[in-house]
Design a protein around this motif. Sequence first.
Motif, PDB file in Angstrom:
ATOM      1  N   ARG A 109      71.973  77.133  30.486  1.00  0.00           N
ATOM      2  CA  ARG A 109      73.013  76.323  29.857  1.00  0.00           C
ATOM      3  C   ARG A 109      73.277  76.814  28.440  1.00  0.00           C
ATOM      4  O   ARG A 109      72.381  77.341  27.776  1.00  0.00           O
ATOM      5  N   PRO A 110      74.491  76.647  27.936  1.00  0.00           N
ATOM      6  CA  PRO A 110      74.808  77.123  26.587  1.00  0.00           C
ATOM      7  C   PRO A 110      74.252  76.189  25.520  1.00  0.00           C
ATOM      8  O   PRO A 110      73.724  75.116  25.809  1.00  0.00           O
ATOM      9  N   SER A 111      74.409  76.596  24.271  1.00  0.00           N
ATOM     10  CA  SER A 111      73.989  75.755  23.161  1.00  0.00           C
ATOM     11  C   SER A 111      74.862  74.505  23.092  1.00  0.00           C
ATOM     12  O   SER A 111      76.047  74.523  23.424  1.00  0.00           O
ATOM     13  N   TYR A 112      74.267  73.392  22.662  1.00  0.00           N
ATOM     14  CA  TYR A 112      74.961  72.113  22.512  1.00  0.00           C
ATOM     15  C   TYR A 112      75.649  71.679  23.802  1.00  0.00           C
ATOM     16  O   TYR A 112      76.756  71.140  23.793  1.00  0.00           O
ATOM     17  N   ALA A 113      74.996  71.947  24.935  1.00  0.00           N
ATOM     18  CA  ALA A 113      75.625  71.607  26.214  1.00  0.00           C
ATOM     19  C   ALA A 113      75.806  70.106  26.367  1.00  0.00           C
ATOM     20  O   ALA A 113      76.770  69.644  26.981  1.00  0.00           O
ATOM     21  N   GLY A 114      74.885  69.335  25.794  1.00  0.00           N
ATOM     22  CA  GLY A 114      74.951  67.894  25.969  1.00  0.00           C
ATOM     23  C   GLY A 114      76.106  67.225  25.273  1.00  0.00           C
ATOM     24  O   GLY A 114      76.472  66.100  25.615  1.00  0.00           O
TER      25      GLY A 114
ATOM     26  N   PRO B 211      94.322  85.751  28.890  1.00  0.00           N
ATOM     27  CA  PRO B 211      93.223  85.321  29.752  1.00  0.00           C
ATOM     28  C   PRO B 211      92.000  86.203  29.662  1.00  0.00           C
ATOM     29  O   PRO B 211      90.938  85.832  30.121  1.00  0.00           O
ATOM     30  N   ASN B 212      92.102  87.400  29.081  1.00  0.00           N
ATOM     31  CA  ASN B 212      90.958  88.284  29.037  1.00  0.00           C
ATOM     32  C   ASN B 212      89.888  87.832  28.060  1.00  0.00           C
ATOM     33  O   ASN B 212      88.837  88.462  27.943  1.00  0.00           O
ATOM     34  N   ASP B 213      90.140  86.756  27.317  1.00  0.00           N
ATOM     35  CA  ASP B 213      89.113  86.289  26.389  1.00  0.00           C
ATOM     36  C   ASP B 213      87.879  85.824  27.128  1.00  0.00           C
ATOM     37  O   ASP B 213      86.798  85.794  26.582  1.00  0.00           O
ATOM     38  N   ARG B 214      88.001  85.507  28.405  1.00  0.00           N
ATOM     39  CA  ARG B 214      86.851  85.068  29.175  1.00  0.00           C
ATOM     40  C   ARG B 214      85.921  86.221  29.513  1.00  0.00           C
ATOM     41  O   ARG B 214      84.792  85.991  29.921  1.00  0.00           O
ATOM     42  N   MET B 215      86.353  87.425  29.371  1.00  0.00           N
ATOM     43  CA  MET B 215      85.528  88.561  29.728  1.00  0.00           C
ATOM     44  C   MET B 215      84.689  89.062  28.565  1.00  0.00           C
ATOM     45  O   MET B 215      83.963  90.034  28.695  1.00  0.00           O
ATOM     46  N   ARG B 216      84.798  88.425  27.391  1.00  0.00           N
ATOM     47  CA  ARG B 216      83.986  88.859  26.266  1.00  0.00           C
ATOM     48  C   ARG B 216      82.528  88.514  26.526  1.00  0.00           C
ATOM     49  O   ARG B 216      82.195  87.488  27.097  1.00  0.00           O
ATOM     50  N   ARG B 217      81.634  89.364  26.096  1.00  0.00           N
ATOM     51  CA  ARG B 217      80.209  89.147  26.327  1.00  0.00           C
ATOM     52  C   ARG B 217      79.712  87.965  25.519  1.00  0.00           C
ATOM     53  O   ARG B 217      80.062  87.790  24.361  1.00  0.00           O
ATOM     54  N   PRO B 218      78.877  87.117  26.084  1.00  0.00           N
ATOM     55  CA  PRO B 218      78.315  85.993  25.335  1.00  0.00           C
ATOM     56  C   PRO B 218      77.398  86.485  24.215  1.00  0.00           C
ATOM     57  O   PRO B 218      76.902  87.605  24.240  1.00  0.00           O
ATOM     58  N   VAL B 219      77.167  85.621  23.235  1.00  0.00           N
ATOM     59  CA  VAL B 219      76.331  85.945  22.087  1.00  0.00           C
ATOM     60  C   VAL B 219      74.933  85.398  22.336  1.00  0.00           C
ATOM     61  O   VAL B 219      74.774  84.241  22.713  1.00  0.00           O
ATOM     62  N   TYR B 220      73.943  86.220  22.146  1.00  0.00           N
ATOM     63  CA  TYR B 220      72.559  85.826  22.360  1.00  0.00           C
ATOM     64  C   TYR B 220      71.807  85.875  21.046  1.00  0.00           C
ATOM     65  O   TYR B 220      71.487  86.955  20.557  1.00  0.00           O
TER      66      TYR B 220
ATOM     67  N   PHE C 196      81.940  80.121  33.218  1.00  0.00           N
ATOM     68  CA  PHE C 196      82.575  81.407  33.500  1.00  0.00           C
ATOM     69  C   PHE C 196      81.821  82.546  32.811  1.00  0.00           C
ATOM     70  O   PHE C 196      81.497  83.561  33.415  1.00  0.00           O
ATOM     71  N   ARG C 197      81.526  82.366  31.528  1.00  0.00           N
ATOM     72  CA  ARG C 197      80.851  83.424  30.780  1.00  0.00           C
ATOM     73  C   ARG C 197      79.411  83.606  31.226  1.00  0.00           C
ATOM     74  O   ARG C 197      78.902  84.727  31.287  1.00  0.00           O
ATOM     75  N   GLY C 198      78.750  82.496  31.551  1.00  0.00           N
ATOM     76  CA  GLY C 198      77.382  82.607  32.029  1.00  0.00           C
ATOM     77  C   GLY C 198      77.304  83.375  33.338  1.00  0.00           C
ATOM     78  O   GLY C 198      76.451  84.256  33.513  1.00  0.00           O
ATOM     79  N   LEU C 199      78.209  83.074  34.271  1.00  0.00           N
ATOM     80  CA  LEU C 199      78.237  83.792  35.540  1.00  0.00           C
ATOM     81  C   LEU C 199      78.636  85.247  35.346  1.00  0.00           C
ATOM     82  O   LEU C 199      78.152  86.135  36.050  1.00  0.00           O
ATOM     83  N   TYR C 200      79.507  85.482  34.380  1.00  0.00           N
ATOM     84  CA  TYR C 200      79.906  86.860  34.102  1.00  0.00           C
ATOM     85  C   TYR C 200      78.715  87.681  33.620  1.00  0.00           C
ATOM     86  O   TYR C 200      78.493  88.811  34.050  1.00  0.00           O
TER      87      TYR C 200
ATOM     88  N   ARG D  82      85.800  74.708  38.449  1.00  0.00           N
ATOM     89  CA  ARG D  82      86.859  75.547  37.898  1.00  0.00           C
ATOM     90  C   ARG D  82      86.309  76.877  37.382  1.00  0.00           C
ATOM     91  O   ARG D  82      86.888  77.940  37.627  1.00  0.00           O
ATOM     92  N   GLY D  83      85.200  76.822  36.656  1.00  0.00           N
ATOM     93  CA  GLY D  83      84.617  78.057  36.134  1.00  0.00           C
ATOM     94  C   GLY D  83      84.141  78.982  37.232  1.00  0.00           C
ATOM     95  O   GLY D  83      84.307  80.210  37.145  1.00  0.00           O
ATOM     96  N   LEU D  84      83.569  78.421  38.298  1.00  0.00           N
ATOM     97  CA  LEU D  84      83.090  79.239  39.410  1.00  0.00           C
ATOM     98  C   LEU D  84      84.244  79.910  40.143  1.00  0.00           C
ATOM     99  O   LEU D  84      84.170  81.089  40.500  1.00  0.00           O
ATOM    100  N   LYS D  85      85.320  79.174  40.382  1.00  0.00           N
ATOM    101  CA  LYS D  85      86.465  79.758  41.083  1.00  0.00           C
ATOM    102  C   LYS D  85      87.097  80.889  40.268  1.00  0.00           C
ATOM    103  O   LYS D  85      87.505  81.914  40.826  1.00  0.00           O
ATOM    104  N   GLN D  86      87.157  80.716  38.958  1.00  0.00           N
ATOM    105  CA  GLN D  86      87.707  81.778  38.117  1.00  0.00           C
ATOM    106  C   GLN D  86      86.817  83.013  38.140  1.00  0.00           C
ATOM    107  O   GLN D  86      87.306  84.145  38.177  1.00  0.00           O
ATOM    108  N   HIS D  87      85.512  82.796  38.142  1.00  0.00           N
ATOM    109  CA  HIS D  87      84.593  83.933  38.212  1.00  0.00           C
ATOM    110  C   HIS D  87      84.699  84.647  39.556  1.00  0.00           C
ATOM    111  O   HIS D  87      84.713  85.873  39.608  1.00  0.00           O
ATOM    112  N   ALA D  88      84.770  83.888  40.650  1.00  0.00           N
ATOM    113  CA  ALA D  88      84.879  84.495  41.976  1.00  0.00           C
ATOM    114  C   ALA D  88      86.168  85.290  42.110  1.00  0.00           C
ATOM    115  O   ALA D  88      86.188  86.360  42.736  1.00  0.00           O
TER     116      ALA D  88
END
Length: 696
Positions: free
Chosen positions: A225-230, A74-83, A242-246, A271-277
């Motif tokens: 929003r992330p890339s290719y969100a649509g 589950p720690n894969d969600r804590m990786r920093r996003p790529v900019y 989750f990553r954006g809030l992180y 779901r992403g918000l609850k995991q971040h909280a």
Amino acid sequence: MRGWRKMRSLLMSDEELGKKDDDHKPVKTAGQRRHSSWQPTRVPPRRSLKRIGLVFVIAILVYLFVHNIPVLGPNDRMRRPVYPPPHHPPPKHPDTPPPGDVMHPPDPATQQQQQQQTQPLVVDALERKFNGPIKFLNLAVSLQAITNTRGSQVNNKNVLFAAAGLKSAATLLPMACQMGMELKSHVHFALLGGSSIDMQHLWEINGIDKSCVVFFHADQLKDARPSYAGISTDARLEKAVFRGLYHINTYMHPQAIITDSLNDEEPYFTRGLKQHAKTSKTTVIELPRWASKSLGWITKLDSAALRAWNKVTIDISIQATPKSTGSLIRLLRSLSAADYTSSAIPHITIELPQHIDAATKSFLNSYAWPPSHVPNPTNKRYLSLRHRISRQKLTEEETSARFLESFWPAQPQQSHILVLSPHTEVAPQFFNYLKYLLLEYRYSTTAEFHSWSQHLFGISLEQPLITLDGEQPFSPPLFKHPEDVSGQIGRTANPFLWQAPSSNAVLFLGDKWTELYDFVSRTMQANENLDVIPTIVSKKVISKQHPAWLEYALRLARVRGYCFLYPGKEVGERLATVHGELYTIPEEYAVAALDDKGGIERIRQKTRAAPETQLVVSQSLSLLNSLPNHGDLWPLTALSVAAWEGAEVDSRDIRALATDFELEFKATVGGCKADSRKGQKPYEVGSAQDLFCNVP
């Protein structure tokens, strides 16, 4: 020797391999100087190339390992996003960036020009199959521009409004702008959904212009929003939330995240918000439907008060008296009709007398708490009934002890108790009123800085009309505007502070409740050790129409200089009213009624004949509109103060009177010597040990 030969083979050419070693040794002559063209021995090229190649291979392996770390658990969600680099370099700004570049939507002309160059991607919902790597193309620019908000610190003034659905964004944007206009917090807004709408269009739809003092986390037309969100799958969007809030939390550390009702939001956002909280422990405030009407006052609170939103709990205690069936049923029905969307479901404890009539039993058997309109996912029952085994005679000490034993705060700094008389009726907005005042006067930055809670005993819902002795009418002190130096504005009926407690509808702060409990306990122990009870505790100054425990509460308020916050006349009429037509005398004085029938009957008649305020119940009027000063609460130090007898006094006089009363109480009841500190204990929050030298 074999090793040396191999080493030598690396250093010599093919022709030199056949020569003897002696041919390569320089001949040294004593005193001979080295030739002027002598140079240090260099590493042959072949060996240098091997070393450079080895270092290069190692560097490539390290680079590939760091940038392609496998996803484990589950720690894969804590990786920093790529900019990736933005389309244009970020603006050069000093430590404090110009507000116009960050806090307002960009210029419409610039937006129209960029819209012609960038066409929004419109895809069908069935084409949302992309699940590639998550890259935030534009979030870095706005986050780099908020350094002046001190987001690197855990405690700051940042508040984040977050949304994914366009409907939720339309609900939050006006409230975010309103909170930004208060200038109490740094307000941020982030759109984290999969919609392809551009921010300019979103602002135009919701009437947002440059007057909105909010940090929009957007790079021109782009947003959080992330890339290719649509065309992303729900799983990818959930991870992106989750990553954006992180990443936002890393740069901002918001004290609270405010969202629309999660039932109306996108499922992946929820779901992403609850995991971040759960990971960050950030306060998440979920607004109900029609929040702008019922919870519009939330925009008046600062970041510190919002941080305590989910930590504050309020329990309700009802002390039912004999022959009060009609009053109790009316109270419980009014509680069921109230709005509790601002807090967790309050737990109700009803202390029943020994004899319960059939009507009360029937009503309690069918009474459901919480009511059906209050969400209760766990289906837990938040109602406790306590049926007492009566004794022949209940003294004032016994009833007071039983009352204080009915509740104990698990966390005195966060748990509070609302005491209601069965003769009280509450309005639908009473709970929101208590939550609003409690957050502002107890947990806000200003309250903590000025230590307002140090002298605040509780918050009352009613405005009393007579003094505690039941003999004189009470005239609340009028409010004087802090800026009215010349007296042109005049004094008005606003909330005020009174040293006298109430037993009909009053909220006690958790730490003051534990202090009252300790004060009563130690007073009883001290009286047992005294041959003669001092007058300061034996003299009764409160009418017998009130319960006995109120005498102890007043005594503690006089010792400490505590005050209760009472509403103004118009506000009190919209919160609660106390009915006297079905008044019954407290149980501890019922036995005395047999000996003094005339005196008790006079008290009963006077109470029933006393004027009462008519409860104004209006479902269309919001709490914010019913409060004076456009809903802004005055500083606690600006309110008028009345002594316990009812006369208006200066706040400094309250402190002086409290000091004199404390010295007298310590000397007569606590066994402390005024000229010696021997045996005196230090003051502790929630304890009365410093007032007693004769009780361990």
